[in-house]
Write a protein that holds these residues in place. Structure first.
Motif, mmCIF file in Angstrom:
data_model
loop_
_atom_site.group_PDB
_atom_site.id
_atom_site.type_symbol
_atom_site.label_atom_id
_atom_site.label_comp_id
_atom_site.label_asym_id
_atom_site.label_seq_id
_atom_site.Cartn_x
_atom_site.Cartn_y
_atom_site.Cartn_z
ATOM 1 N N LYS B 2 1.086 -1.130 -0.267
ATOM 2 C CA LYS B 2 0.115 0.091 -0.312
ATOM 3 C C LYS B 2 0.940 1.090 0.210
ATOM 4 N N GLY B 45 -9.070 2.232 0.565
ATOM 5 C CA GLY B 45 -7.735 1.911 1.469
ATOM 6 C C GLY B 45 -9.117 2.878 3.188
ATOM 7 N N LEU B 47 -11.035 6.311 5.246
ATOM 8 C CA LEU B 47 -11.064 7.674 5.315
ATOM 9 C C LEU B 47 -10.331 8.834 5.986
ATOM 10 N N ALA B 48 -9.485 7.419 6.670
ATOM 11 C CA ALA B 48 -8.211 8.814 7.496
ATOM 12 C C ALA B 48 -6.850 8.047 6.004
ATOM 13 N N ASP B 49 -6.832 7.320 5.390
ATOM 14 C CA ASP B 49 -5.756 7.502 3.964
ATOM 15 C C ASP B 49 -6.497 8.270 2.529
ATOM 16 N N VAL B 51 -8.185 11.305 3.566
ATOM 17 C CA VAL B 51 -8.098 12.575 3.862
ATOM 18 C C VAL B 51 -6.699 12.733 3.750
ATOM 19 N N MET B 52 -5.607 11.934 4.126
ATOM 20 C CA MET B 52 -4.191 11.621 4.204
ATOM 21 C C MET B 52 -3.915 11.848 3.029
ATOM 22 N N SER B 77 -8.736 16.918 0.144
ATOM 23 C CA SER B 77 -8.954 15.869 1.849
ATOM 24 C C SER B 77 -10.408 16.268 1.792
ATOM 25 N N LEU B 85 -16.354 8.292 3.927
ATOM 26 C CA LEU B 85 -17.297 7.850 4.772
ATOM 27 C C LEU B 85 -18.532 6.432 3.769
ATOM 28 N N ARG B 88 -17.626 3.573 4.002
ATOM 29 C CA ARG B 88 -17.617 3.018 5.525
ATOM 30 C C ARG B 88 -19.387 2.803 5.663
#
Lengths: 287, 160
Positions: B2, B45, B47-49, B51-52, B77, B85, B88
């Motif tokens: 990844k 990947g 939500l966190a991936d 955004v970053m 972002s 979201l 998810r």
């Protein structure tokens, strides 16, 4: 919401959110900070960008040769390969001759232009569809700074908006966010050249009493910005004189073909520092 | 795997977007590879991936664009967050759900650009000549890529 994210990720996410919110709280300061952070990243990305740009220039010929070779019969492969090689060489030579001709013309233009310039190669287009921009392979280490004018031998191209050590971003005159003070060469009436979204330019604020005609050439006035005076911008193709308006507006066909830009000149000093000074009225009246 | 993929995207996406993608443009409009990548990263990947990578790719895109150095970082972002979201909370994503999702995200991103002054005074022309064609282009490419990736990750679950 972030239940499934690990500790490091959570810290990174919070840092990311803090940085982004900083943009809203302190827009001016954060822009400087972001530019400073971004410079090393941009210089790193400039390396693969240069590679892609170089590969892109040669890809057409390689692809043609590959496709041609795949279709030939086995016994003719060697001969055809030679023919292809020679064709490739001819194409390369033609390309070199064309480049030589272009660069020669650019050099002659550079010698004649009343300004100090730096020649740069166009290596890419703007990373978004929202701005009409180009990327150059020269930057701060070559003396290029933001707001400098960019020209070719056919006319005005745009102005530098972002610079890094070895690359820079130019906003073309066809972008609606760009404005260049210009004048109609025949009537000497001034106006402002502004881009439209269709890739054309428009001259605004032409005096109402101006005798402007379709076909009149437009050049830069040299009054504001860093464009030298007299750089061709384009030719007037249509004039709008609406009732009740204080000014006329004209559509201008740019002299530069922005889809085929390969080399440009960045004007570092609008006029030669060693150029003879303008004759003062007192000197003019001397016998 | 990844991290390597993300590194490849950070190093390769902008050079492709600024050079070779010009040949695939339709009426001067190219698909926004960063937007498509961030949408798919958010979906696959998380939500966190999303955004970053959105912040990083957007910021990088800003560096090679004539616009302000924040518009892409912010919008990408937000796109990563939205896609995360969707990934998810939507029970089953298919190419048919990716198409309207990316279309909506691309239109929203375009509106953000208009608010940032990208279109100057030519807002309607900008909508007609950039916003809508790009949104359609982005969603079609994203749908195709999603289909390919979904097939691939049915067998190998390394990105999810």
């Amino acid at each position: 919401m972030f239940r499934s994210t690990s500790g490091t990720r959570r810290v990174l996410l919070v840092l990311c959110a803090l940085l982004l919110s900083l943009v809203f709280v302190l827009p001016k300061q954060s822009r400087t900070l972001l530019q400073a952070i971004g410079k090393p990243l941009a210089d790193l990305v400039a390396i693969p960008l240069e590679l892609f740009s170089s590969a892109d220039r040669h890809a057409g010929g390689i692809w043609d040769r590959y496709v041609a070779l795949r279709t030939v019969q086995e016994e003719n492969q060697q001969l055809r390969r030679e023919i292809e090689f020679l064709r490739g060489q001819t194409a390369d030579l033609r390309e070199m001759a064309a480049a030589n001709q272009r660069l020669g013309a650019l050099l002659r233009f550079r010698a004649n232009t009343p300004a100090q310039t730096v020649a740069a190669r166009v290596v890419g287009r703007d990373a978004t569809n929202w701005y009409h921009g180009i990327l150059l392979d020269k930057g701060e280490q070559d003396g290029i700074q933001a707001e400098m004018a960019v020209i070719t031998l056919t006319g005005a191209v745009g102005r530098v908006v972002k610079t890094r050590a070895s690359s820079s971003v130019v906003l073309l005159i066809t972008d609606p966010n760009n404005a260049v003070t210009s004048l109609i060469q025949r009537t000497r009436d001034e106006g402002i050249i502004e881009g439209t979204f269709e890739g054309a330019v428009r001259m605004k604020y032409i005096p109402l009493l101006s005798a402007v005609r379709v076909g009149d050439p437009v050049v830069t006035s040299g009054l504001t910005g860093r464009f030298p005076k007299g750089v061709p911008v384009g030719t007037i193709t249509n004039i709008q004189k609406d009732q009740g308006e204080l000014f006329q507006t004209a559509d201008v066909q740019p002299d530069v073909d922005f889809t085929k830009l390969e080399e440009v000149l960045v004007v570092t000093v609008p006029r030669h520092v060693d150029a003879p000074a303008a004759i003062s009225p007192a000197e003019k009246n001397k016998p | 795997m990844k991290r390597l993929l993300y590194l490849g995207l950070v190093g390769g996406l902008i050079p492709i977007q600024t050079t070779v993608l010009e040949h695939l443009s339709v009426a001067g409009v190219r698909p926004d590879l960063c937007l498509i990548a961030v949408s798919l990263i958010g979906l696959f990947g998380g939500l966190a991936d999303g955004v970053m990578m959105g912040a990083l790719l957007g910021f990088e895109q800003d560096l090679f664009s004539a616009g302000d150095t924040w518009v892409n970082a912010i919008t990408k972002s937000a796109i990563g967050l939205s896609a995360g979201l969707v990934g998810r909370y939507v029970a089953r994503t298919t190419p048919a759900t990716v198409l309207p999702m990316v279309l909506g995200l691309s239109v929203s991103s375009g509106i953000a650009f208009l608010f940032a002054g990208a279109g100057g005074q030519h807002t309607l022309t900008a909508v007609r000549s950039v916003l809508l064609p790009q949104a359609m282009f982005d969603s079609m490419v994203a749908m195709g890529l999603y289909w390919v990736l979904a097939e691939r990750f049915k067998k190998d679950d390394s990105l999810v």
